[in-house]
Design a protein around this motif. Structure first.
Motif, mmCIF file in Angstrom:
data_model
loop_
_atom_site.group_PDB
_atom_site.id
_atom_site.type_symbol
_atom_site.label_atom_id
_atom_site.label_comp_id
_atom_site.label_asym_id
_atom_site.label_seq_id
_atom_site.Cartn_x
_atom_site.Cartn_y
_atom_site.Cartn_z
ATOM 1 N N TRP A 188 21.709 66.753 -0.180
ATOM 2 C CA TRP A 188 22.625 65.818 -0.844
ATOM 3 C C TRP A 188 24.014 66.429 -0.769
ATOM 4 C CZ3 TRP A 188 21.095 61.587 -4.226
ATOM 5 C CH2 TRP A 188 22.083 61.107 -5.077
ATOM 6 N N MET A 197 23.544 61.527 2.146
ATOM 7 C CA MET A 197 22.280 62.187 2.450
ATOM 8 C C MET A 197 22.313 62.632 3.902
ATOM 9 S SD MET A 197 19.195 63.082 1.505
ATOM 10 C CE MET A 197 18.837 62.122 0.025
ATOM 11 N N VAL A 211 24.416 57.525 0.174
ATOM 12 C CA VAL A 211 23.109 57.330 -0.458
ATOM 13 C C VAL A 211 22.931 55.922 -1.007
ATOM 14 C CG1 VAL A 211 22.855 59.771 -1.029
ATOM 15 C CG2 VAL A 211 23.912 58.240 -2.691
#
Length: 348
Positions: A188, A197, A211
């Motif tokens: 992350w 991501m 994300v």
């Protein structure tokens, strides 16, 4: 300060929706409280007439607003709660630790809170996340020649069935020998426009997406099945290099990336289009039609657009540099406001 009525209307609506696609695009100052916030702030929303909108946090500070204590607009935006961030840091500090309910008391976090928030953020409970991290380390040991049974025991599994079942339940693949194991690492990465991501092995990058991109979970599932790989949380040297390069990119100090990319995913035509995207210079754009002509397929603009949309490596394969023939932005999986922000950054 932003003064265009259309933008003010748009930004206020996004503030009401707490739209994450607008992270880093604008900040809002609230006249009645004297604070300024990011678009996704969870606080009660002010009336429109009490709002002032700014392009940067610095502009809001210079206008005498102080940062909101809830959304912390001077920090890199994240969708991780304070509890989740604390737990992730605890895992990284000791990734091979086997967690028990009493361990959460040391961090002043309840086990139920950890389970619920991790499930919401990562699609797995905290214990599943921690186990996946341990399994990732275990399988790296196996690939380096350590016996499967020894690694299984080191990971805290008394039976081989339990070891295999744990891996299957979390990652969807079963290790049978060191030759069977192909492992990708997911991390992350916080950015000015919201978290991203990234998925990679030790050699190449396979995926980089915001994300909140719609359909991201299906992208990852499809990739996992197509490549027959397991994906575990963690980091490696390649992902650390990517994190450094992204930080420089978003600060505008470097627009080049040296992180190597995978060539496994995509059809032959998609790969040709993606390579063409990488040839677009920083600060320039191309239309779908222009790309089709450059590829020697002048009637394939629609197919080029579809290949552009199928790109899973944002920024490094710069699909945001492709626009419509009429100059309109067209589409972008990360959101059109992000696309506009990126193009402005590169234009500078």
């Amino acid at each position: 300060m932003i003064s265009q009525p259309a933008l003010i209307d748009e930004y206020y609506q996004m503030l009401l929706e707490k739209n994450s696609h607008y992270e880093g695009i604008f900040f809002v100052g609230v006249r009645t409280t004297g604070v300024f916030c990011r678009p996704t702030c969870p606080a009660k929303k002010p009336k429109k007439e009490n709002c002032e909108f700014f392009k940067t946090a610095q502009e809001a500070v210079l206008a005498s607003y102080r940062p909101c204590k809830r959304c912390q607009p001077l920090h890199t935006p994240t969708t991780l709660s304070a509890d989740v961030r604390k737990l992730v840091e605890a895992i990284e500090a000791d990734p091979e630790r086997k967690w028990r309910d009493r361990d959460f008391e040391e961090l002043s976090i309840s086990a139920n809170t950890a389970r619920r928030q991790f499930l919401k953020t990562f699609g797995m409970t905290f214990l599943e996340y921690a186990r996946a991290r341990r399994l990732g380390i275990a399988f790296n040991h196996i690939r380096n020649g350590k016996p499967l049974i020894e690694t299984q025991l080191d990971s805290g599994f008394e039976s081989s069935n339990g070891f295999r079942d744990a891996f299957t339940r979390i990652m969807g693949n079963v290790p049978r020998s060191s030759g069977d194991i192909r492992l990708l690492t997911a991390t992350w990465i916080e950015t000015k426009l919201g978290p991203m991501m990234a998925i990679a092995d030790d050699e190449v990058l396979y995926l980089l997406e915001f994300v909140d991109r719609r359909g991201l979970e299906n992208e990852i599932l499809t990739m996992r099945k197509k490549l027959n790989v397991a994906i575990v949380p963690g980091t490696n040297k390649l992902l650390q290099q990517l994190t450094t390069e992204l930080a420089a990119y978003f600060e505008g100090t470097s627009m080049t990336f040296q992180t190597p990319l995978s060539t496994e995913i995509g059809t032959p035509f998609q790969k040709v289009v993606w390579e063409q995207l990488r040839q677009i210079p920083v600060g320039e754009t191309r239309s779908y039609k222009e790309l089709a002509i450059q590829l020697g397929k002048p009637t394939a603009a629609r197919a080029v657009a579809q290949a552009n949309g199928a790109n899973q490596i944002a920024l490094l394969i710069p699909c945001h540099r492709v626009i419509n023939t009429d100059g309109q932005f067209g589409g972008y999986g990360g959101g059109l406001q992000r696309k506009a922000w990126l193009l402005e950054l590169e234009g500078q």
